[in-house]
Design a protein around this motif. Structure first.
Motif, short mmCIF file in Angstrom:
data_model
loop_
_atom_site.label_atom_id
_atom_site.label_comp_id
_atom_site.label_asym_id
_atom_site.label_seq_id
_atom_site.Cartn_x
_atom_site.Cartn_y
_atom_site.Cartn_z
N ARG A 187 1.12 -1.80 -0.28
CA ARG A 187 -0.14 0.45 -0.22
C ARG A 187 0.86 1.14 -0.07
O ARG A 187 0.55 2.03 -0.81
CB ARG A 187 -0.78 0.04 1.51
N VAL B 260 -0.81 12.66 5.87
CA VAL B 260 -2.66 11.96 5.86
C VAL B 260 -3.11 12.07 7.01
O VAL B 260 -2.20 11.47 8.03
CB VAL B 260 -2.08 10.41 5.34
N THR C 118 -6.44 11.93 8.13
CA THR C 118 -8.01 11.06 8.16
C THR C 118 -7.82 9.73 8.87
O THR C 118 -7.01 8.82 8.10
CB THR C 118 -8.68 10.32 6.09
N GLU D 188 -9.32 6.70 9.38
CA GLU D 188 -9.30 5.68 7.49
C GLU D 188 -8.09 5.82 6.72
O GLU D 188 -8.01 3.86 6.85
CB GLU D 188 -10.46 5.38 6.32
N ASN D 189 -7.39 6.19 5.95
CA ASN D 189 -6.36 6.49 5.70
C ASN D 189 -5.07 5.84 6.19
O ASN D 189 -3.96 5.13 5.52
CB ASN D 189 -6.09 7.44 4.79
N TYR E 48 -4.87 2.43 6.54
CA TYR E 48 -5.10 2.00 5.49
C TYR E 48 -3.73 2.15 5.55
O TYR E 48 -3.11 0.25 5.03
CB TYR E 48 -5.86 2.14 4.46
N GLU F 267 -4.45 15.76 2.65
CA GLU F 267 -5.76 15.73 2.69
C GLU F 267 -6.92 16.97 2.38
O GLU F 267 -6.24 17.68 4.17
CB GLU F 267 -6.63 15.08 3.39
N SER G 284 -10.55 15.88 4.96
CA SER G 284 -10.17 15.12 5.93
C SER G 284 -11.43 15.70 7.03
O SER G 284 -11.60 16.68 7.09
CB SER G 284 -8.70 14.88 6.47
N ASP H 195 -6.99 13.53 -1.90
CA ASP H 195 -7.90 12.89 -1.28
C ASP H 195 -8.35 11.92 -2.21
O ASP H 195 -8.26 10.88 -2.10
CB ASP H 195 -8.49 14.33 -1.01
N LEU I 178 -6.17 8.92 -2.49
CA LEU I 178 -6.24 7.99 -1.55
C LEU I 178 -7.94 6.96 -1.22
O LEU I 178 -7.10 5.94 -1.59
CB LEU I 178 -6.09 9.26 -0.06
N ARG J 266 -7.58 2.71 -2.09
CA ARG J 266 -8.67 1.67 -1.14
C ARG J 266 -10.35 1.40 -1.49
O ARG J 266 -10.71 0.39 -0.92
CB ARG J 266 -9.79 3.01 -0.18
N GLU K 247 -18.18 4.14 3.03
CA GLU K 247 -17.02 4.55 2.34
C GLU K 247 -18.00 5.17 1.13
O GLU K 247 -17.24 5.30 0.28
CB GLU K 247 -16.20 3.35 1.57
#
Length: 382
Positions: free
Chosen positions: A13, A31, A33, A35-36, A39, A113, A116, A142, A145, A149, A323
């Motif tokens: 990733r 980054v 966020t 979730e990011n 990830y 981002e 976010s 953004d 990314l 995902r 998402e």
């Protein structure tokens, strides 16, 4: 808690992100966020409400920054060697700029981002000013990314399957408890017990339980209401495993539905099936939404439907389990379905103060079509 995936999964990733940085002539990305961050690194904590970020450089460096007390958490959930904690008295925005200067000295182009939820305008503007003051040009990343995902790896799909199994258990427990004379709180308690006992961790969003006329209100959580005879109980929930989610909306009733509620139940089932027929490789999310709406309109119930027909699911932290910002089943979605995507197809018909019916499925797009992951056998046939 050890990392959810082997180190190679996260390395792949990060390699994809670094390739994007190089293609965009960026020296690094910051980054924010949750979730990011999760990830790309594996870092997962309920403490994401405090400032945290991940810095990734184009030439191979990566570092996490978070509140000092959270560093133990990051050590357990990631393979990262560079984890920096800031004390509560410190300015985390300035700490971000200082850490970037350490891992990417002289950086002249940085990805950030702009959308976010967890980087509000004030710190975003201060961070931008600090970076631009040091001579760096900022680029919004953004979309890059999000695109990374959208297609799930085999390892991610296994986590979603685990979440789906737990969701199904929680839904079955709630459906069995949703009988006349039972309180909505009792049904919610059954859902929580079923979800947690079957493997779920803390949720991206709590279960919804709404009976009778309360089901006509979107996102209605449990109340003190007691379920009556011959009325529908709308249930929706998602287990979370490894921070991956698999939602299910289902409606149950004991006895006989009449009038508009009965018509809505039939139309909702038809709408779900019509949408699912379009969920396949090369299929269009917009076409799936159109098919869903057409089935509802054919039943004369277009006035009960006022939303998109589904959304992508995967990693999530509260306040959401979806998402939808990655992909939605709606009129404006131009991307096509591809193998490895996972979406929640969720038609819901509501009349405020009267009734609500919802029947959904989380599905995995496969090479030849789709596979339904979430379902509940207890329901409309009762």
């Amino acid at each position: 808690m050890s990392p959810v995936f082997p180190a190679a999964e996260y390395e792949a990733r990060l390699a994809t992100l670094r390739a994007t940085l190089r293609a965009k002539d960026l020296d690094a990305a910051i980054v924010h966020t949750p979730e990011n961050v999760c990830y790309l690194s594996g870092h997962a904590t309920p403490g994401y409400y405090t400032y945290q970020c991940l810095i990734v450089t184009a030439d191979g460096e990566a570092a996490l920054l978070m509140r000092e007390t959270e560093t133990v958490n990051a050590t357990e959930t990631t393979y990262f060697q560079r984890i920096t904690g800031y004390p509560d008295r410190a300015d985390p925005v300035r700490a971000t700029a200082e850490l970037l200067a350490e891992v990417a000295p002289g950086a002249r182009a940085v990805g950030v981002e702009a959308r976010s939820w967890f980087l509000p305008p004030e710190p975003f503007l201060r961070l931008s000013a600090l970076l631009e003051g040091s001579g760096a040009r900022l680029t919004h990343i953004d979309d890059a990314l999000a695109a990374a995902r959208l297609i799930k790896s085999p390892a991610e799909i296994e986590q979603i399957r685990a979440a789906a199994r737990s969701t199904n258990e929680g839904m079955a427990a709630a459906a069995a408890a949703a009988v006349p004379g039972a309180g909505e709180r009792t049904v919610a308690a059954a859902a929580f017990a079923g979800l947690i006992a079957s493997g779920s961790e803390y949720f991206g969003m709590e279960p919804f339980v709404a009976s009778g006329p309360r089901a006509g209100t979107i996102h209605a959580s449990w109340s003190d209401r007691v379920i009556g005879e011959n009325e529908a109980v709308l249930l929706e929930m998602s287990a979370t495993c490894g921070r991956y989610n698999a939602p299910l909306m289902h409606t149950v009733w004991t006895g006989t539905l009449t009038g508009e509620a009965a018509a809505m139940a039939t139309a909702c089932a038809d709408a779900r099936d019509a949408a699912l027929a379009e969920v396949k490789p090369g299929g269009s999310p917009a076409a799936a939404h159109a098919a869903c709406k057409a089935a509802i309109a054919d039943a004369g119930l277009a006035h009960t439907y006022r939303k998109r027909s589904g959304y992508s699911v995967g990693i999530a932290f509260a306040p959401d389990w979806g998402e939808g910002h990655l992909l939605s089943l709606g009129e404006n979605e131009e991307r096509l379905f591809a193998p490895g995507m996972v979406v929640h197809v969720v038609p819901t018909l509501r009349v405020a103060g009267s009734a609500g019916i919802g029947l959904s499925a989380t599905v995995l797009i496969t090479e030849s079509g789709h596979e339904v992951l979430t379902a509940c056998e207890d329901g409309p046939q009762r």
